[in-house]
Design an enzyme around this catalytic site. Structure first.
Site, short mmCIF file in Angstrom:
data_model
loop_
_atom_site.label_atom_id
_atom_site.label_comp_id
_atom_site.label_asym_id
_atom_site.label_seq_id
_atom_site.Cartn_x
_atom_site.Cartn_y
_atom_site.Cartn_z
N ARG A 98 -50.52 47.26 -15.12
CA ARG A 98 -49.17 47.69 -15.49
C ARG A 98 -49.22 49.04 -16.18
NH1 ARG A 98 -45.36 44.87 -20.01
NH2 ARG A 98 -46.23 46.49 -21.30
N CYS A 129 -46.28 51.61 -18.37
CA CYS A 129 -44.96 51.58 -18.99
C CYS A 129 -44.66 52.98 -19.52
CB CYS A 129 -44.94 50.55 -20.12
SG CYS A 129 -43.31 50.36 -20.89
#
Length: 138
Positions: free
Chosen positions: A107, A109
């Protein structure tokens, strides 16, 4: 040379797209899901309640699109999360880990200047289709 299939995904089980793109595209066994906002599929409006509520709805939309593509949350390999305000990071993580609760995908962000519809959160992902075996390499 074999022909690869490029399958365009559209489902009424998630909020419709708001610009010229598809909810997802499947290329071979890889699913590319476009950015999902925290929009209610019926009203096509962002849900009230702040970043956590928008994250929960964005993930519901993402999951519906994955299912329509023959995939699922358990087959996601990479998420990209875009935030209007990085101060919402903790609140977004709390909502995120209710859906991605084990065998976490990769991930990233980012805080961005502005999101469509002045959303607080947008989430896109890359996932796989078919049989997938997860191995934890230590």
């Amino acid at each position: 040379m074999a022909t690869l299939i490029r399958k365009l995904i559209s489902t009424g089980n998630a909020a419709r797209v708001i610009a010229p793109y598809n909810q997802a595209v499947v290329a071979d066994r890889t699913v590319y899901v476009s950015g999902c906002l925290g929009m209610d599929k019926t009203t096509m409006q962002l849900v009230p309640g702040g970043a956590a509520a928008q994250t929960e709805m964005a993930l519901k939309n993402l999951e519906a699109i994955l299912i329509a593509a023959g995939s699922g949350i358990d087959k996601v390999v990479k998420n990209s999360v875009f935030l209007k305000d990085l101060n919402d990071f903790g609140e977004v993580n709390e909502a995120y880990k209710k859906v991605f609760c084990k065998d976490f995908p990769a991930r990233s962000c980012f805080q961005v200047a502005k999101l469509p519809m002045d959303a607080l959160v947008e989430i896109e992902c890359i996932a796989l289709t078919g049989d997938v075996k997860t191995i934890n390499a230590q």
